[in-house]
Design an enzyme around this catalytic site. Structure first.
Site, PDB file in Angstrom:
ATOM      1  CE  LYS A 194      -3.830   2.667   2.768  1.00 13.11           C
ATOM      2  NZ  LYS A 194      -4.795   1.829   3.367  1.00 13.11           N
ATOM      3  NE  ARG A 204      -5.985   9.685   3.026  1.00  8.75           N
ATOM      4  CZ  ARG A 204      -4.571   9.853   3.193  1.00  8.75           C
ATOM      5  NH1 ARG A 204      -4.246  11.221   3.060  1.00  8.75           N
ATOM      6  NH2 ARG A 204      -3.824   9.046   2.568  1.00  8.75           N
ATOM      7  CE  LYS A 216      -3.674   7.967   6.393  1.00  7.34           C
ATOM      8  NZ  LYS A 216      -4.867   7.333   6.272  1.00  7.34           N
ATOM      9  CD  GLU A 232       6.265  -3.609   3.475  1.00 11.67           C
ATOM     10  OE1 GLU A 232       5.660  -4.400   4.719  1.00 11.67           O
ATOM     11  OE2 GLU A 232       6.961  -2.885   4.617  1.00 11.67           O
ATOM     12  CE  LYS A 247      -5.464   2.550  -0.193  1.00 14.64           C
ATOM     13  NZ  LYS A 247      -6.817   1.969   0.827  1.00 14.64           N
ATOM     14  CB  SER A 273     -11.751   7.163  -3.964  1.00 14.77           C
ATOM     15  OG  SER A 273     -10.058   7.368  -3.092  1.00 14.77           O
ATOM     16  CE1 TYR A 312     -15.149   3.082  -3.126  1.00 15.99           C
ATOM     17  CE2 TYR A 312     -12.889   3.236  -4.162  1.00 15.99           C
ATOM     18  CZ  TYR A 312     -13.308   2.642  -3.188  1.00 15.99           C
ATOM     19  OH  TYR A 312     -13.367   2.730  -1.799  1.00 15.99           O
TER      20      TYR A 312
HETATM   21  C1  PBG Z   1      -7.354   3.105   5.185  1.00 14.88           C
HETATM   22  C2  PBG Z   1      -7.880   3.024   4.215  1.00 14.88           C
HETATM   23  C3  PBG Z   1      -7.625   4.412   2.702  1.00 14.88           C
HETATM   24  C4  PBG Z   1      -7.791   3.503   1.761  1.00 14.88           C
HETATM   25  C5  PBG Z   1      -8.274   2.659   1.649  1.00 14.88           C
HETATM   26  N1  PBG Z   1      -8.677   2.089   3.409  1.00 14.88           N
HETATM   27  C6  PBG Z   1      -7.073   5.526   3.063  1.00 14.88           C
HETATM   28  C7  PBG Z   1      -6.356   5.679   4.000  1.00 14.88           C
HETATM   29  O1  PBG Z   1      -4.781   4.849   3.990  1.00 14.88           O
HETATM   30  O2  PBG Z   1      -6.358   7.036   3.669  1.00 14.88           O
HETATM   31  C8  PBG Z   1      -8.373   4.032   0.364  1.00 14.88           C
HETATM   32  C9  PBG Z   1      -9.305   3.856  -0.108  1.00 14.88           C
HETATM   33  C10 PBG Z   1      -9.589   4.474  -1.783  1.00 14.88           C
HETATM   34  O3  PBG Z   1      -9.400   5.858  -1.858  1.00 14.88           O
HETATM   35  O4  PBG Z   1     -10.554   3.896  -2.935  1.00 14.88           O
HETATM   36  N2  PBG Z   1      -6.838   2.855   6.303  1.00 14.88           N
END
Ligand code: PBG
Length: 323
Positions: A194, A204, A216, A232, A247, A273, A312
């Site tokens: 990730k 968010r 993050k 990872e 992701k 997203s 989505y």
């Molecule tokens: C948080 C989480 C995130 C997403 C899924 N779980 C956001 C982040 O890490 O800030 C993002 C998914 C998306 O953007 O569709 N643990």
């Protein structure tokens, strides 16, 4: 020699014959955004056609999804601000939004696979995936809480828990915690690779989970790094994950490709997203065609080596497949 590659492209039947990838409704996981209450549906400005909905409303969407053959959903809760604190306490509330929803959905759709996100950011007043103390995200303290959160999801009927926090060692610890409580059959789908991506903005906004301070980058992977992502992936496989997520997806197809070769586990591409919203926005402006770009984006993930896609577009894509 003059090679005529076009021979294999000359008509639809021969093109079908040599087609290398296809997308099935079996490959799709549908995300849902949940809010407390009844009969409410809220727009998400940055995600056209996606809504935050109360459980009764989401059950209608899940019914449509099930009818189209979608087998799996992943739940994201939008928690009220007044329930958030620095410890993400609400994540461990058995009367909370997620446990209630899992049970209710299972009651109506016993066969629908329910996946839950395991992390603290929807519950944490700091907006981070872990516990923040003096500017530091505490790894081991966070993992302890995540283990309890995962066990609660399993207890209420989640089929798969998906830790998205990127803390070290959480996969093995969650596996041990689940097994200790007898949840041997609850699978772990880890967000293994990730990235600290700028494409999570609309999500968010949907959950109001933007970090209140900092970013993050001390837990999510640097988007410039390929080798670290594969490390990872291998670590989460060794720790006992059942499925591995990469992701975001579109900008990270190289990671999907190598992950699918380096690991024998199913690779899950998460079209996040921002990826969704970019396509939607361009399509709404008439710059690109929604359906064909949606399809091409998802097919490229399968071509790269993903077995499964969280998107989505799940409902829309399932409709298109059916047509
Ligand atoms: C948080 C989480 C995130 C997403 C899924 N779980 C956001 C982040 O890490 O800030 C993002 C998914 C998306 O953007 O569709 N643990």
């Amino acid at each position: 020699m003059f090679i005529r590659g076009r021979r294999l492209r000359q008509n639809q039947n021969i093109r079908n014959l040599v087609e290398e990838t296809s997308i099935s409704v079996n490959d799709l996981i549908m995300p849902i955004f949940l809010i407390e209450g009844k009969n409410k549906s809220e727009n998400i400005d940055s995600m056209p056609e996606i809504y935050r909905k109360t459980l009764d409303k989401q059950l209608e969407d899940i019914k449509s999804a099930a009818k189209l053959g979608i087998n799996a959903i992943i739940i994201f809760p939008a928690i009220k601000e007044k329930l958030k604190d620095p410890f993400g306490k609400e994540a461990l509330n058995k009367k909370g939004l997620v446990p209630k929803a899992i049970r209710a959905i299972k009651k109506v759709f016993p066969k629908m696979l329910i996946i839950t996100d395991v992390a603290l950011d929807p519950y944490n007043s700091d907006g981070h995936d872990g516990i923040l103390k003096d500017g530091e995200i505490l790894n081991d303290k966070t993992v302890e809480i995540l283990c309890r959160q995962a066990c609660i999801h399993a207890e209420f009927g989640a089929d798969i828990v998906a830790p998205s926090d990127m803390m070290d060692g959480r996969v093995v610890k969650i596996r041990e915690a689940l097994d200790r409580k007898g949840f041997h059959n609850t699978a772990i789908m880890s967000y293994a690779a990730k990235f600290a991506s700028s494409l999570y903005g609309p999500f968010r906004e949907a959950l109001n989970s933007e970090p209140k301070s900092g970013d993050k980058k001390s837990y999510q992977i640097n988007p410039k790094n390929y080798r670290e992502a594969i490390k990872e992936i291998l670590l989460d496989e060794a720790e006992g994950a059942d499925l591995l997520i990469v992701k975001p997806a579109s900008f990270y197809l190289d990671i999907i490709r190598t992950s699918s070769e380096a690991s024998v586990l199913p690779i899950v591409a998460y079209q996040v997203s921002g990826e969704y919203s970019m396509i939607k926005a361009a399509a709404k402006n008439g710059y690109i065609d929604n359906d064909s770009v949606m399809k091409e984006s998802l097919e490229s993930m399968k071509r790269a080596g993903a077995s499964i896609i969280i998107t989505y577009f799940a409902l829309e894509m399932a409709k298109l497949i059916k047509k």
